[in-house]
Design an enzyme around this catalytic site. Structure first.
Site, PDB file in Angstrom:
ATOM      1  N   CYS A   1       0.765  -1.205  -0.033  1.00  0.00           N
ATOM      2  CA  CYS A   1      -0.028  -0.037  -0.023  1.00  0.00           C
ATOM      3  C   CYS A   1       1.082   1.278   0.132  1.00  0.00           C
ATOM      4  O   CYS A   1       1.543   1.547   0.779  1.00  0.00           O
ATOM      5  CB  CYS A   1      -0.835   0.091   1.296  1.00  0.00           C
ATOM      6  SG  CYS A   1      -1.748   1.526   1.385  1.00  0.00           S
TER       7      CYS A   1
ATOM      8  N   CYS B   1      -0.568   4.237   2.243  1.00  0.00           N
ATOM      9  CA  CYS B   1      -0.791   4.254   3.698  1.00  0.00           C
ATOM     10  C   CYS B   1      -0.314   2.937   4.057  1.00  0.00           C
ATOM     11  O   CYS B   1       0.973   2.300   4.189  1.00  0.00           O
ATOM     12  CB  CYS B   1      -2.113   4.726   4.146  1.00  0.00           C
ATOM     13  SG  CYS B   1      -3.451   3.777   3.484  1.00  0.00           S
ATOM     14  N   SER B   2      -1.147   2.050   4.643  1.00  0.00           N
ATOM     15  CA  SER B   2      -0.916   0.738   5.512  1.00  0.00           C
ATOM     16  C   SER B   2      -2.133  -0.255   4.995  1.00  0.00           C
ATOM     17  O   SER B   2      -2.214  -1.121   5.939  1.00  0.00           O
ATOM     18  CB  SER B   2      -0.750   0.921   6.892  1.00  0.00           C
ATOM     19  OG  SER B   2      -1.883   1.674   7.348  1.00  0.00           O
ATOM     20  N   CYS B   3      -2.873  -0.358   3.728  1.00  0.00           N
ATOM     21  CA  CYS B   3      -3.930  -1.049   3.740  1.00  0.00           C
ATOM     22  C   CYS B   3      -3.361  -2.550   3.535  1.00  0.00           C
ATOM     23  O   CYS B   3      -2.191  -2.856   3.060  1.00  0.00           O
ATOM     24  CB  CYS B   3      -4.487  -0.804   2.456  1.00  0.00           C
ATOM     25  SG  CYS B   3      -5.216   0.862   2.413  1.00  0.00           S
TER      26      CYS B   3
END
Lengths: 231, 222
Positions: free
Chosen positions: A132, A135-137
């Site tokens: 991702c 962000c941090s999906c």
């Protein structure tokens, strides 16, 4: 206590810019007070929780349940069960590749950050890797919360521009013949890699196979363990 | 927005350093910051796109100098300050300074499991036919909104191929700004690594993003 907004950069050792994670932030930084940056943050979080509890906005017991859920119940063991079932049950594998969320829900792994899961299968000619960049999906119901490196700038920047170099950082040299397929999770679709079943595991039960399935093999930055690596 | 969070292809960050046997959290404050953030979504009433925008809408040096959960914290504080659920000076004072603003409800311990299991599906009923089909060549628009978007800079202006259709999903660009869910068709669009990164042609890579229909235009348009 300083407002978080005005705290000086707390050093590369903790910043998202790197993927180091140390509790000691004193190296090479001048401080005109006695507290480490960590304790500033810690005090701030404590104050925040106290205030929100007093206001009746949060219940500390609910916070405890949230933490316990992701520390003890939801993690890559879940994903390993999915992969091992796919390795031993061809009909399940087909359902998993056709509709990831529905097949994963059969094992009762559902919910937040896994509402729409697509499973992508590694083959001798194609290796999948998930990132991702924004962000941090990450597919929480099957992998839990993402590791620090997954959320860090080195991974988020290079997974798309230098994926083979990233694999090298993980000690993993992908054959030049194999295409690398990178999935950048920019929406609410979450991706889970179905790694190839290791050779030498004929006749193994799903339960035994699950011990070979590593977290990184389901992100695509690693491979499953080999049979000789487990007792 | 073209912020520091949009990291795809940015050079100079160095190697990835995996941490063996990494714990889920590295400090007690991370546990509490994580849980407070999840628990405040109900009384706060914001959506995930508003949360993401609150985290990424920061000066680049500031964004890059914080750890992950520190970014969550400043995002949470901003969302609460905007709604007067937190008042300026309260954290510094360590106590409630003004009569708390009313909320519609909070998260009880007994409801956590159901809340997590429900999640937040973003797929919505389709009301329009999809403009593109699998195999179509599309160009990611070269847009630079100053507000929230999920189209990364590294694909803008490049041509890719529609690989998957995901139905209609909540559109982050409007949802983050409180302008409604405005669902649009969502596609997986796959790009050739040689096109995105001409100097790294030996990668033999293909890279996809998930892109809503307004981010895309036909590649062969006049």
């Amino acid at each position: 206590m300083q407002p978080l907004d005005t705290v000086a950069p707390s050093g590369l050792s903790s910043a998202i810019m790197s993927n180091h994670h140390h509790d000691d932030h004193h190296h090479g930084h001048h401080h005109d007070h006695d507290h480490s940056e960590l304790s500033e943050t810690e005090l701030r979080v404590r104050a925040l929780e106290t205030i929100l509890t007093q206001k009746g906005y949060v219940d500390p017991a609910a916070l405890d349940v949230l933490i316990e859920t992701y520390e003890t119940k939801v993690g890559p063991r879940n994903g390993a069960q999915v992969v091992a079932k796919a390795w031993t049950d061809p009909a399940y594998r087909q359902r998993l590749l056709a509709d990831g969320s529905a097949a994963i829900a059969e094992l009762d792994y559902v919910g937040r950050q896994g509402e729409h899961i697509v499973v992508v299968e590694n083959t001798p000619s194609r290796h999948n890797m998930v990132v991702c960049t924004l962000c941090s999906c990450y597919p929480w119901p099957v992998l839990g919360l993402p590791p620090v490196w997954y959320k860090s700038a080195p991974y988020r920047s290079r997974a798309v521009s230098d994926p083979r170099g990233v694999l090298h950082d993980f000690g993993f040299e992908l054959s030049p013949e194999t295409e690398i397929r990178v999935w950048d999770s920019t929406a609410e679709i979450r991706y889970l890699v179905l790694p190839m079943r290791p050779a030498g595991t004929d006749g193994w039960s799903a339960e035994r196979l699950a011990d070979l399935v590593t977290r990184d093999s389901m992100i695509g930055t690693g491979l499953p363990k080999q049979p000789h690596e487990v007792a | 927005m073209d912020g520091a969070h949009d990291m795809g292809g940015v050079a100079g960050f160095g190697p990835v350093r995996p941490e063996p046997n990494e714990p889920v959290f590295h400090a007690e404050w991370e546990r509490r910051a994580f849980a407070v953030t999840l628990a405040m979504a109900k009384p706060g009433g914001w959506n995930i796109d508003m949360s993401r925008f609150a985290r990424e809408d920061r000066p680049p040096a500031d964004y890059l100098s914080r750890s992950y959960y520190q970014i969550w914290l400043v995002g949470l504080e901003r969302l609460m300050l905007e709604r007067e659920l937190l008042r300026p000076g309260e954290i510094e004072a360590g106590k409630v300074l003004r009569t708390p603003a009313p909320i519609s409800g909070s998260l009880a311990a007994a409801d956590v499991d159901a809340m997590l299991r429900r999640g937040g599906p973003t797929e919505r009923e389709t009301t329009t036919p999809a403009r593109f089909k699998i195999g179509d060549r599309v160009r990611a628009k070269d847009i630079h909104p100053t507000t929230h978007t999920r189209l990364p800079q590294y694909v803008r202006g490049h041509v890719g191929v529609i690989e998957l259709l995901h139905g209609c999903h909540v559109f982050p660009d409007t949802n983050a700004m409180g302008q409604g869910e405005n669902p649009h068709w969502l596609y997986t669009v796959t790009f050739d690594g040689k096109d995105l990164w001409p100097d790294a042609a030996d990668q033999r890579s293909r890279i996809s993003v998930d892109a809503w229909e307004p981010y895309l235009e036909p590649a062969d348009a006049a």
